[in-house]
Scaffold this motif. Structure first.
Motif, PDB file in Angstrom:
ATOM      1  N   ILE A  14       0.819  -1.207   0.000  1.00 23.82           N
ATOM      2  CA  ILE A  14       0.000   0.000   0.000  1.00 23.82           C
ATOM      3  C   ILE A  14       0.857   1.263   0.000  1.00 23.82           C
ATOM      4  N   GLY A  15       1.820   1.339   0.892  1.00 26.98           N
ATOM      5  CA  GLY A  15       2.576   2.574   1.097  1.00 26.98           C
ATOM      6  C   GLY A  15       2.373   3.021   2.523  1.00 26.98           C
ATOM      7  N   GLU A  16       2.639   4.273   2.783  1.00 25.29           N
ATOM      8  CA  GLU A  16       2.534   4.749   4.161  1.00 25.29           C
ATOM      9  C   GLU A  16       1.122   5.200   4.504  1.00 25.29           C
ATOM     10  N   GLU A  17       0.505   5.886   3.541  1.00 20.33           N
ATOM     11  CA  GLU A  17      -0.767   6.529   3.880  1.00 20.33           C
ATOM     12  C   GLU A  17      -1.838   6.290   2.816  1.00 20.33           C
ATOM     13  N   VAL A  18      -3.057   6.622   3.224  1.00 25.48           N
ATOM     14  CA  VAL A  18      -4.205   6.469   2.340  1.00 25.48           C
ATOM     15  C   VAL A  18      -5.058   7.728   2.417  1.00 25.48           C
ATOM     16  N   VAL A  19      -5.524   8.176   1.275  1.00 25.19           N
ATOM     17  CA  VAL A  19      -6.567   9.215   1.277  1.00 25.19           C
ATOM     18  C   VAL A  19      -7.851   8.568   0.776  1.00 25.19           C
ATOM     19  N   GLU A  20      -8.882   8.689   1.591  1.00 26.89           N
ATOM     20  CA  GLU A  20     -10.192   8.171   1.185  1.00 26.89           C
ATOM     21  C   GLU A  20     -11.034   9.328   0.685  1.00 26.89           C
ATOM     22  N   VAL A  21     -11.656   9.159  -0.472  1.00 28.47           N
ATOM     23  CA  VAL A  21     -12.533  10.200  -1.017  1.00 28.47           C
ATOM     24  C   VAL A  21     -13.919   9.605  -1.205  1.00 28.47           C
ATOM     25  N   ARG A  22     -14.903  10.184  -0.516  1.00 24.63           N
ATOM     26  CA  ARG A  22     -16.292   9.747  -0.738  1.00 24.63           C
ATOM     27  C   ARG A  22     -16.766  10.296  -2.066  1.00 24.63           C
ATOM     28  N   LEU A  23     -17.392   9.480  -2.880  1.00 18.52           N
ATOM     29  CA  LEU A  23     -17.822   9.931  -4.209  1.00 18.52           C
ATOM     30  C   LEU A  23     -19.211  10.573  -4.128  1.00 18.52           C
ATOM     31  N   LEU A  24     -19.297  11.656  -3.314  1.00 18.33           N
ATOM     32  CA  LEU A  24     -20.592  12.322  -3.167  1.00 18.33           C
ATOM     33  C   LEU A  24     -20.699  13.494  -4.135  1.00 18.33           C
ATOM     34  N   ASP A  25     -19.628  14.312  -4.141  1.00 21.15           N
ATOM     35  CA  ASP A  25     -19.695  15.511  -4.983  1.00 21.15           C
ATOM     36  C   ASP A  25     -18.632  15.483  -6.082  1.00 21.15           C
ATOM     37  N   THR A  26     -18.183  14.264  -6.401  1.00 21.82           N
ATOM     38  CA  THR A  26     -17.188  14.161  -7.467  1.00 21.82           C
ATOM     39  C   THR A  26     -17.358  12.822  -8.174  1.00 21.82           C
ATOM     40  N   THR A  27     -16.620  12.631  -9.251  1.00 26.71           N
ATOM     41  CA  THR A  27     -16.646  11.352  -9.949  1.00 26.71           C
ATOM     42  C   THR A  27     -15.229  10.805  -9.978  1.00 26.71           C
ATOM     43  N   VAL A  28     -15.123   9.548 -10.328  1.00 25.78           N
ATOM     44  CA  VAL A  28     -13.802   8.917 -10.379  1.00 25.78           C
ATOM     45  C   VAL A  28     -12.934   9.605 -11.435  1.00 25.78           C
ATOM     46  N   GLU A  29     -13.562   9.941 -12.567  1.00 26.51           N
ATOM     47  CA  GLU A  29     -12.813  10.562 -13.665  1.00 26.51           C
ATOM     48  C   GLU A  29     -12.219  11.898 -13.225  1.00 26.51           C
ATOM     49  N   LYS A  30     -13.088  12.695 -12.561  1.00 25.72           N
ATOM     50  CA  LYS A  30     -12.645  14.016 -12.125  1.00 25.72           C
ATOM     51  C   LYS A  30     -11.511  13.872 -11.106  1.00 25.72           C
ATOM     52  N   LEU A  31     -11.670  12.924 -10.202  1.00 25.01           N
ATOM     53  CA  LEU A  31     -10.662  12.708  -9.160  1.00 25.01           C
ATOM     54  C   LEU A  31      -9.327  12.276  -9.780  1.00 25.01           C
ATOM     55  N   LYS A  32      -9.414  11.395 -10.745  1.00 23.81           N
ATOM     56  CA  LYS A  32      -8.186  10.928 -11.412  1.00 23.81           C
ATOM     57  C   LYS A  32      -7.449  12.110 -12.028  1.00 23.81           C
ATOM     58  N   GLN A  33      -8.213  13.019 -12.635  1.00 21.86           N
ATOM     59  CA  GLN A  33      -7.631  14.190 -13.261  1.00 21.86           C
ATOM     60  C   GLN A  33      -6.981  15.086 -12.202  1.00 21.86           C
ATOM     61  N   ASP A  34      -7.733  15.309 -11.117  1.00 24.23           N
ATOM     62  CA  ASP A  34      -7.245  16.205 -10.074  1.00 24.23           C
ATOM     63  C   ASP A  34      -6.005  15.654  -9.365  1.00 24.23           C
ATOM     64  N   ALA A  35      -5.886  14.338  -9.306  1.00 20.55           N
ATOM     65  CA  ALA A  35      -4.757  13.744  -8.589  1.00 20.55           C
ATOM     66  C   ALA A  35      -3.619  13.369  -9.529  1.00 20.55           C
ATOM     67  N   SER A  36      -3.758  13.739 -10.771  1.00 16.55           N
ATOM     68  CA  SER A  36      -2.803  13.234 -11.768  1.00 16.55           C
ATOM     69  C   SER A  36      -1.377  13.718 -11.527  1.00 16.55           C
ATOM     70  N   GLY A  37      -1.204  14.836 -10.843  1.00 17.79           N
ATOM     71  CA  GLY A  37       0.144  15.349 -10.605  1.00 17.79           C
ATOM     72  C   GLY A  37       0.882  14.614  -9.491  1.00 17.79           C
TER      73      GLY A  37
END
Lengths: 255, 303
Positions: free
Chosen positions: B225-248
Motif C-alpha cells: 500500500i505505502g505509508e498513507e491512504v486518502v479516502e474520497v467519498r464519491l458524493l460531490d465528485t466522480t472517479v474521472e474528475k478525481l483521477k484528473q485532479d490527482a494526476s500530478g
C-alpha cells in the motif's frame, strides 16, 4: 483407510462414566421405566389370562427376555441419540480427536460405554426380577456377561446407524424397522416353537433370539439346548459390526 | 521449524479448498492467516492439527508427519477451534481435568495445572460453574485454557476472539501476549485486521486456496500500500474528475462504488491539493493491514 483402536478408548469410556454419574437418577428412571412396565403389564396383566407357557407361568417366561431387551434398548439409545448428539450438536468428538485420542478410540469408547450401560440396565432389571422371586438358579450370575455381549452387539449396530444418520429422525426408522421387530420376534413374548417355519428360521438368525434363549436357561437353571450356537451368534456378528461402525464413523468424521 | 508446508493441497469431491500452499512457521513465532471466508485458512489449520488429512504435498508439524504420527503430533499441540466445543456435561474445572486425561496427564498434575490455567484466564471463581452458565467471553477463555492444558509446543487458534465484546477481546489479547513472552509458538486465523496486526509476527494473506503474500504486518503494508491512504467519498465528485485532479501526484488509485482510495507515501500534499479544489469528504490516514487485505483479496463480497 486404516483402523487402529488404541488403549485410549478407556479415556472416552471414563468421560462418559463421569458424565453418567451426574445424571444417575435420570438415567435410572429412563432405563428401568419401560422394562418394568412391560413386565407388570404383560406379565401380571396379560399373564392372568394365560395358562402355562413351556411349563412356567407367563411372567416367569417373560422375565429373562425382558432383562435382555432392557439391555438392548439401553445400548441402542446410548449409541444413537447420545452419540449423535455428541458428534453433531455438542461437537464433543471434535474436541476429543484433536488430542492424542483418535476417532477410532472415541467410537470404540462410546460403544463399550453403550455396552456398559446396557449391562447396568440389565443388572438392575435382573435385581427387580429377582425381587419378584423369578430367579431360580446360580447360573444366573453369568447374566452380566451375557448382557454385556448383548449391549456390545447393539451398541455396535446402533453406532453403525449413527455413522449414516443425517439427523435424529433417521433413528425412528431404525427403531421402528429394526429394533421393534427384533423386540417382538426374538422369543421374548412368546415361544417361537409355535410360529410358522419361515419366522422361526428368520428369528434364528437374530442374535437377540440367542441371547433370550441363553438368558432363559441361566435364570431357570435349565441346560441350554444350543449354547455354542448361541454364543457364536452373539459374538461373531458383533465383531464385524464393531469394526464396520468404527470404519464408517472414521469415514464420516475424517474427510 | 514448527511447521513446514510444501505444495500442500486439500481437495474435496467438488472443490479445491487449499491449492498448493507453501509456508514455514518458526519457533517462538506467532504466525497469522488472514483471508476472506472460504480462502482455505481453517482447512490449512485443520491439516496442521491432524483433523483433516491432506490430499497431496508435504507437511511437517513439530518435525513429524501428521498423517503418519497423529498421536505424537497432537500430544504437543494446543488447539482452539472456531466453534467452542466445551464438554457441556462437565463443569468448568472438570472440563480441564478431563481434557488433561485425554493427554494422559496424571491426575495430581492435571488438577494443579487446571487451577493455574483458570487463574491465567481469570476464571478461577467459576471453577464449579456449568458451561451453559458462562458468557461467550468466558467460554472462549476456557477454550484457550483447555488448549494449554498439555503445555503445548504450538498453540493453534482459529478466530480466538470472534463475537466477543472489546473488553473480552483485550483480555484475550493480553493473555496471548503473555504466552508469546513465554515463547509459545502460535498460529492464528482471524477476520480482524487489528487483531492480526496486534498479535502476529508474520502474516499470510490467503485467497481462493492460495497464499498471496507472506510477511511482517508492517512490511506488507509498506510493500502493498505505502505509508498513507486518502479516502474520497464519491458524493460531490466522480472517479474521472478525481483521477484528473490527482494526476500530478504519485498515487495508486482504487475505486469502489462509494469511495476512492489513493495510496501514497506522504499524502499531505495530495490532501491539501484536493481540499483546495473544494473536496469536502476526504480523509487522510495511515495505511493499515485492512487496506492490504482488501487490495489483495478484492472488495467484492465472498459468499
Amino acid at each position: 483407510m486404516l483402523i487402529k483402536v488404541s488403549y485410549r478408548w478407556t479415556k472416552v469410556w471414563y468421560r462418559n462414566y463421569v458424565s453418567f454419574l451426574k445424571f444417575f437418577y435420570v438415567n435410572l428412571v429412563g432405563n428401568l421405566g419401560d422394562p418394568i412396565l412391560y413386565l407388570l403389564a404383560m406379565g401380571f396383566g396379560l399373564g392372568a389370562f394365560l395358562g402355562q407357557i413351556e411349563g412356567v407361568s407367563y411372567i416367569q417366561f417373560l422375565a429373562p427376555g425382558i432383562i435382555v431387551s432392557s439391555a438392548m434398548f439401553a445400548a441402542v439409545y446410548e449409541c444413537t441419540f447420545e452419540s449423535f448428539l455428541k458428534m453433531i450438536h455438542l461437537k464433543t468428538y471434535d474436541a476429543i480427536i484433536v488430542t492424542p485420542v483418535n476417532i477410532e478410540d472415541v467410537v470404540a469408547g462410546d460403544i463399550v460405554w453403550g455396552a456398559t450401560k446396557a449391562m447396568l440396565s440389565g443388572i438392575m432389571m435382573f435385581v427387580v426380577i429377582a425381587a419378584f422371586g423369578l430367579v431360580h438358579s446360580w447360573w444366573s450370575l453369568f447374566i452380566p456377561f451375557l448382557i454385556f455381549l448383548v449391549g456390545f452387539h447393539f451398541a455396535s449396530l446402533a453406532m453403525l446407524i449413527t455413522a449414516w444418520a443425517p439427523n435424529f429422525d433417521y433413528f425412528s426408522y431404525f427403531l421402528e424397522l429394526v429394533i421393534t421387530p427384533l423386540f417382538f420376534f426374538s422369543g421374548i413374548f412368546f415361544p417361537l416353537s409355535q410360529s410358522p417355519g419361515w419366522l422361526r428360521a428368520l428369528s434364528g438368525t437374530f442374535p437377540l433370539t440367542h441371547a433370550v434363549e441363553l438368558s432363559r436357561s441361566l435364570v431357570m437353571g435349565a441346560v441350554p439346548q444350543r449354547p455354542v450356537t448361541n454364543i457364536l451368534f452373539l459374538i461373531i456378528p458383533s465383531i464385524g459390526l464393531f469394526y464396520w461402525s468404527v470404519w464408517r464413523m472414521k469415514k464420516r468424521m475424517i474427510k | 521449524m514448527v511447521v513446514e508446508a510444501k505444495n500442500l493441497v486439500k481437495k474435496y469431491k467438488d472443490m479445491v479448498a487449499v491449492n498448493g500452499v507453501e509456508f514455514k512457521v518458526q519457533e517462538q513465532e506467532c504466525f497469522g492467516f488472514i483471508g476472506p471466508n472460504g480462502a482455505g485458512k481453517t482447512t490449512t489449520m485443520k491439516m496442521i492439527y491432524c483433523f483433516v488429512p491432506r490430499t497431496s504435498g508435504e507437511l511437517q508439524v513439530l518435525g513429524k508427519d501428521p498423517s503418519i504420527h497423529p498421536e505424537l503430533v497432537k500430544a504437543d499441540l494446543g488447539v482452539v477451534p472456531q466453534d467452542n466445543n466445551l464438554d457441556e456435561d462437565l463443569n468448568v474445572f472438570t472440563n480441564l481435568t478431563m481434557y488433561a486425561n485425554y493427554f494422559n496427564i496424571p491426575k495430581a498434575i492435571a488438577r494443579t495445572r487446571s487451577r493455574e490455567l483458570l487463574a491465567f484466564v481469570q476464571l478461577i471463581e467459576k471453577e464449579k460453574v456449568k458451561i451453559n452458565e458462562l458468557s461467550s467471553g468466558m467460554k472462549r477463555r476456557l477454550m484457550i485454557a483447555r488448549g494449554l492444558i498439555n503445555d503445548p509446543k504450538l498453540l493453534i487458534l482459529d478466530e480466538p476472539t470472534v463475537g466477543l465484546d472489546p473488553q473480552a477481546r483485550h483480555l484475550i489479547w493480553d493473555r496471548l501476549h503473555e504466552l508469546k513472552n513465554q515463547n509459545v509458538s502460535m498460529i492464528i486465523t482471524t477476520h480482524y485486521m487489528d487483531e492480526a496486526a496486534e498479535l502476529c509476527d508474520r502474516i499470510a494473506v490467503m485467497d481462493k486456496g492460495k497464499i498471496m503474500v507472506v510477511g511482517k504486518p508492517k512490511d506488507l503494508i509498506r510493500e502493498q500500500i505505502g505509508e498513507e491512504v486518502v479516502e474520497v467519498r464519491l458524493l460531490d465528485t466522480t472517479v474521472e474528475k478525481l483521477k484528473q485532479d490527482a494526476s500530478g501526484f504519485q498515487v495508486t488509485l482504487e475505486e469502489t462504488s462509494q469511495k476512492c482510495y489513493l495510496y501514497c507515501q506522504d499524502c499531505r500534499p495530495l490532501l491539501n491539493h484536493l481540499a483546495d479544489k473544494g473536496y469536502k469528504h476526504i480523509l487522510r490516514r495511515p495505511a493499515t493491514l485492512e487496506d492490504v487485505f482488501l487490495k489483495l483479496t478484492g472488495r467484492d463480497l465472498v459468499d
